[in-house]
Design an enzyme around this catalytic site. Structure first.
Site, PDB file in Angstrom:
ATOM      1  N   HIS A  70      -2.460 -31.478  12.079  1.00  0.00           N
ATOM      2  CA  HIS A  70      -2.162 -31.990  10.741  1.00  0.00           C
ATOM      3  C   HIS A  70      -3.289 -32.924  10.333  1.00  0.00           C
ATOM      4  CE1 HIS A  70      -0.255 -33.358   7.197  1.00  0.00           C
ATOM      5  NE2 HIS A  70       0.106 -34.538   7.655  1.00  0.00           N
TER       6      HIS A  70
ATOM      7  N   TRP B  45       3.432 -23.148   1.769  1.00  0.00           N
ATOM      8  CA  TRP B  45       3.322 -22.805   3.188  1.00  0.00           C
ATOM      9  C   TRP B  45       4.051 -21.493   3.506  1.00  0.00           C
ATOM     10  CZ3 TRP B  45       3.373 -27.725   1.364  1.00  0.00           C
ATOM     11  CH2 TRP B  45       2.408 -28.598   1.848  1.00  0.00           C
TER      12      TRP B  45
ATOM     13  N   TYR C  89       0.827 -22.947  10.652  1.00  0.00           N
ATOM     14  CA  TYR C  89       0.202 -23.993  11.464  1.00  0.00           C
ATOM     15  C   TYR C  89       1.091 -25.223  11.547  1.00  0.00           C
ATOM     16  CZ  TYR C  89      -1.137 -26.904   7.468  1.00  0.00           C
ATOM     17  OH  TYR C  89      -1.124 -27.724   6.364  1.00  0.00           O
TER      18      TYR C  89
ATOM     19  N   CYS D 125      -2.391 -28.960   4.148  1.00  0.00           N
ATOM     20  CA  CYS D 125      -2.742 -30.335   4.526  1.00  0.00           C
ATOM     21  C   CYS D 125      -4.221 -30.651   4.439  1.00  0.00           C
ATOM     22  CB  CYS D 125      -2.184 -30.675   5.909  1.00  0.00           C
ATOM     23  SG  CYS D 125      -3.073 -29.918   7.286  1.00  0.00           S
TER      24      CYS D 125
ATOM     25  N   ASP E 203      -1.478 -40.417   3.635  1.00  0.00           N
ATOM     26  CA  ASP E 203      -1.257 -38.971   3.730  1.00  0.00           C
ATOM     27  C   ASP E 203      -0.695 -38.464   2.407  1.00  0.00           C
ATOM     28  OD1 ASP E 203      -0.755 -36.371   4.450  1.00  0.00           O
ATOM     29  OD2 ASP E 203       0.368 -36.852   6.271  1.00  0.00           O
TER      30      ASP E 203
END
Length: 811
Positions: free
Chosen positions: A453, A359, A640, A394, A476
């Site tokens: 997300h 990220w 994000y 994600c 997740d």
């Protein structure tokens, strides 16, 4: 001569001792290679599982040219050496059985005592061939909804019957012939673990049980209808046919062509993943192309994703993923365990899983997350390299995880939560700390709010939870927080989350906070005290969506996770969640109820990449008093995930509000202020705080916007028919005032073309590049072509085209 006979007697005595402790009988070969038999009478149940609790050292391969067994000296040496080494530890009778790929063959001959001279075992019933009806048009694959898999093995779903034909050397006589089918998985199979499955011949199949019914006898062939248990292990099984004789068992040799994949079965009522709606099964199991929603809640963007769960090599890769996790085979029939292992293995954070997350906008030695068009390239690269693939975020984790779940037969979908909270301190609220001047205190603020997300939902029963908490489970694979020692999340019951029952496993408190926590603004004063200034109970989990069934549109599923904001049930769910062991939150009682006489809001006009745009802040005075306001604007380039990279603009201004009036303040955002620092998704975050000088009330609002990015254009020429060539053209025009360098364009189209890519060194301002490829579709129906573009300074550029592929005309 006498000495030689004496030594042979001693050797046979030793072997006799071996046999008393060995649950298998074998032919024994002396040093000349001639077969000798031990007169050891074993009951028939000894042959029910030829692998039961047999250490690997005892399972020697047959000597070349023999019909099975081990050589005498090898067996004696094995038994003698066993006394000098430690037995398998703990309570386990055999080593861990945690690899679907590992094998150990069953013996082809298991004899029970002495075979009289003159008896030829080949005179008994012998299997000459086995037919599995495994072509994609055969009834097995069509009835089991596995005809889309690019795999030449038999693939069936558990709990449902399928057909097998066995050819013998003579006609089968049920009065004197006895045979059965056996399925084996892993290296150390055991019947009580479900890794060795003897399938008996029965007169009628019974629901929920393994069985084989003879449905046809013709000449030397027998056709069986075999039914598997709806709870059996999911994976690739080895198949054998065992025939009983008066002297023991004759078994077919290991034949990879008879390998059988068994998957979860959403069409079977007794399966834990049963889904009773056919359209939902078509969407959540059989659809190999999806839509992922991203962007910002007021500017929702979409991109298609190729799941490719039926592509060549993907099923084997999904089984390999569980092998890499060293997941015990006996647990692979439980969708709860499989989805939890999958959520850990799709990320590489702590277990050398599929994808490395990044990220930080630096993607050296890898592919930027925005460049991927689907899961196939990622999974196949992971399988071939046996190393984690770089890089994912994600939506990439969710896309790959969805492929994993659907490929194995677990109904699954990707959901997107807008304004998704990341609760670092597990107090079920987002704490935003402010300086006394209204600026955000980045040192104290550890929680973050993601613009959006993506995670997955998997459909299954939850017998480990109270009645009512089955159905969709949140899972997740994005590595955010540690769960039981690994970076994973779920499965957490969506129904339990909605009602605040976060005491139920797994990771329900974390998911609850993502969708239903409050946003608390706290002033950190210089004297060390903290004062709660404002509570926003409606910001988090503003909208939760997934792809609609049978179309590419958006389906709002917010109400499956939470009650409507402001309802009594919603507050009750939050209080219930806080009651179940969460950290004690700050006291916000009264703050929620209080209301300032002044309202503040702001809007960001449509922002196009490379263009100037305006931000408008509106103050409204609802009282008869006159107020002066000091306001602060902070504009940041953000990931994000809500984490800021750099502040590119800040501005302080004063506003005077007359009684019962409103005032607008416009702020110009120039392209030159943000272009040089843009990140992966061209996301900008604006934070406005204002203090009413007369009342000392603090107003705070934050919003994000995603710049509108140019698209890729895809065109098609030629006949759109299975097996016919057609030309696909990918086109991109650079709208910026700067040259794009190191440009990669990716193209994918499930059923039309394999994933491919092409590099362009540079694209000058206002220049257009074209890329043509000749494709030959192999799947008919509605298909998609998907393209992405990434470069050093511009990413997240997409394009797609719907294509209707016709069937090949019949001759």
């Amino acid at each position: 001569m006498f000495l030689s006979q004496w030594m042979n007697k001693i050797s046979l005595a030793l072997v006799s001792m071996v046999y008393r402790s060995w649950p298998m009988s074998h032919r024994i070969f002396n040093q000349d290679g001639n077969a000798q038999q031990l007169d050891v009478q074993l009951p028939i149940h000894q042959f029910e599982n030829p692998f039961e609790e047999v250490p690997e050292a005892h399972r020697a391969s047959p000597r070349e040219g023999t019909s099975g067994g081990v050589r005498l000296q090898d067996l004696v040496k094995s038994k003698m050496s066993e006394t000098s080494r430690t037995a398998f530890g703990g309570r386990r009778a055999v080593p861990p059985n945690n690899s679907n790929a590992a094998e150990d063959d069953l013996p082809t001959v298991e004899l029970q005592g002495v075979v009289p001279r003159g008896v030829n075992l080949q005179e008994f019933l012998n299997v000459t061939s086995v037919h599995l009806f495994k072509e994609r048009w055969d009834t097995n694959k069509v009835d089991h909804h596995t005809d889309k898999y690019e795999n030449n093995k038999l693939i069936v779903r558990r709990g449902q019957s399928f057909y097998v034909q066995i050819d013998f050397n003579r006609p089968y006589d049920p009065r004197r012939d006895l045979f059965r089918v056996e399925y084996v998985i892993g290296r150390y199979p055991q019947e009580n673990k479900g890794t060795y499955i003897p399938v008996p011949i029965v007169s009628e199949l019974q629901s929920g049980k393994w069985g084989a019914k003879i449905v046809m006898r013709e000449d030397r062939s027998v056709r069986l209808s075999i039914q598997s248990s709806p709870k059996c292990i999911v994976g690739k099984f080895r198949m054998y046919v065992a025939v009983w004789t008066p002297y023991g068992v004759l078994r077919t040799s290991r034949n990879p062509e008879t390998d059988t994949y068994i998957l979860f079965n959403p069409w079977c009522e007794d399966d834990a993943v049963y889904l009773d709606n056919e359209k939902e099964r078509e969407e959540y199991v059989l659809n190999d192309i999806g839509v992922i929603f991203y962007g910002e809640v007021n500017d929702i963007k979409t991109r298609s994703w190729s799941y490719g769960q039926f592509e060549d090599g993907i099923l084997d890769t999904c089984l390999y993923v569980m092998d890499r996790a060293q997941m015990d085979l006996s647990g692979r029939g439980n969708p709860i365990k499989v989805s939890r292992v999958g959520s850990a293995m799709v990320n590489a954070k702590d277990d050398e899983g599929v994808l490395v997350g990044s990220w930080d906008n630096i993607y050296a030695y890898g592919v930027p997350p925005s460049a991927w068009t689907g899961s196939v390239d990622i999974l196949l690269e992971y399988r071939s390299s046996e190393n984690p693939v770089r890089y994912g975020q994600c939506w990439v984790f969710a896309g790959v995880f969805n492929t994993f779940l659907r490929c194995l037969g677990i109904p699954a979908r990707i959901v997107t939560n807008y304004f998704s909270a990341h609760d670092n301190d597990a107090n079920l609220q987002m704490d935003i700390f402010l300086e006394e001047d209204g600026n955000v205190n980045s040192k104290l603020t550890k929680d973050s709010v993601w613009n959006y997300h993506c995670w997955n939902e998997a459909w299954m029963t939850r017998p480990d939870l109270p009645v009512g908490f089955g159905g969709w489970q949140a899972v997740d694979s994005t590595p955010q927080e540690n769960s039981d020692g690994m970076y994973r999340c779920g499965p957490a019951s969506v129904q339990a989350i909605k009602h605040g029952h976060v005491c139920f496993q797994f990771d329900a408190p974390f998911v609850f906070a993502e969708v239903n926590s409050d946003l608390i603004y706290i002033t950190a004063k210089k004297d060390g005290t903290h004062v709660v200034e404002n509570v926003d109970a409606t910001h988090i989990g503003k909208l939760i969506v997934t792809k609609q069934i049978g179309g590419d549109g958006m389906m709002d599923i917010t109400d499956t996770y939470k009650f409507q904001e402001g309802q009594e049930e919603e507050r009750l769910a939050l209080e219930t969640a806080l009651m179940y062991g969460a950290k004690k939150p700050l006291n916000t009682e009264g703050v929620v109820k209080s209301r300032s006489n002044v309202d503040m809001d702001f809007e960001v006009e449509n922002a196009v990449l490379g263009k100037d745009f305006k931000l408008s802040i509106t103050f409204r005075n609802n009282s008869h008093n006159r107020y002066t306001i000091t306001a602060y604007l902070s504009a940041n380039i953000t990931f994000y995930t809500g984490v800021p990279k750099a502040e590119f603009k800040k501005e302080t201004f004063d506003v005077t509000l007359e009684p019962l009036s409103f005032k607008k303040e416009a702020v110009l955002i120039q392209a030159g202020e943000y272009m040089g620092q843009l990140l992966e998704q061209a996301s900008l975050h604006f934070f406005v705080t204002a203090r009413i000088n007369e009342t000392r009330d603090v107003l705070a609002k934050q919003k994000s916007t995603v710049l509108t990015i140019p698209e890729i254009i895809i065109k098609v020429r030629g006949t759109q028919v299975v097996g016919s060539d057609m030309t696909v053209t990918v086109e991109f025009t650079n709208p910026l005032k700067e040259t794009l360098r190191n440009v990669w364009i990716h193209l994918d189209g499930p059923g039309i073309t394999r994933p491919m890519k092409k590099m362009f060194r540079e694209i000058r301002p206002n220049s257009t590049v074209q890329w043509e490829e000749v494709c030959r579709p192999w799947v008919s129906g509605h298909r998609k072509l998907i393209a992405s573009m990434s470069s050093d300074s511009l990413r997240h550029v997409y394009g797609e085209l719907d294509v209707q592929i016709q069937r090949r005309p019949s001759m």
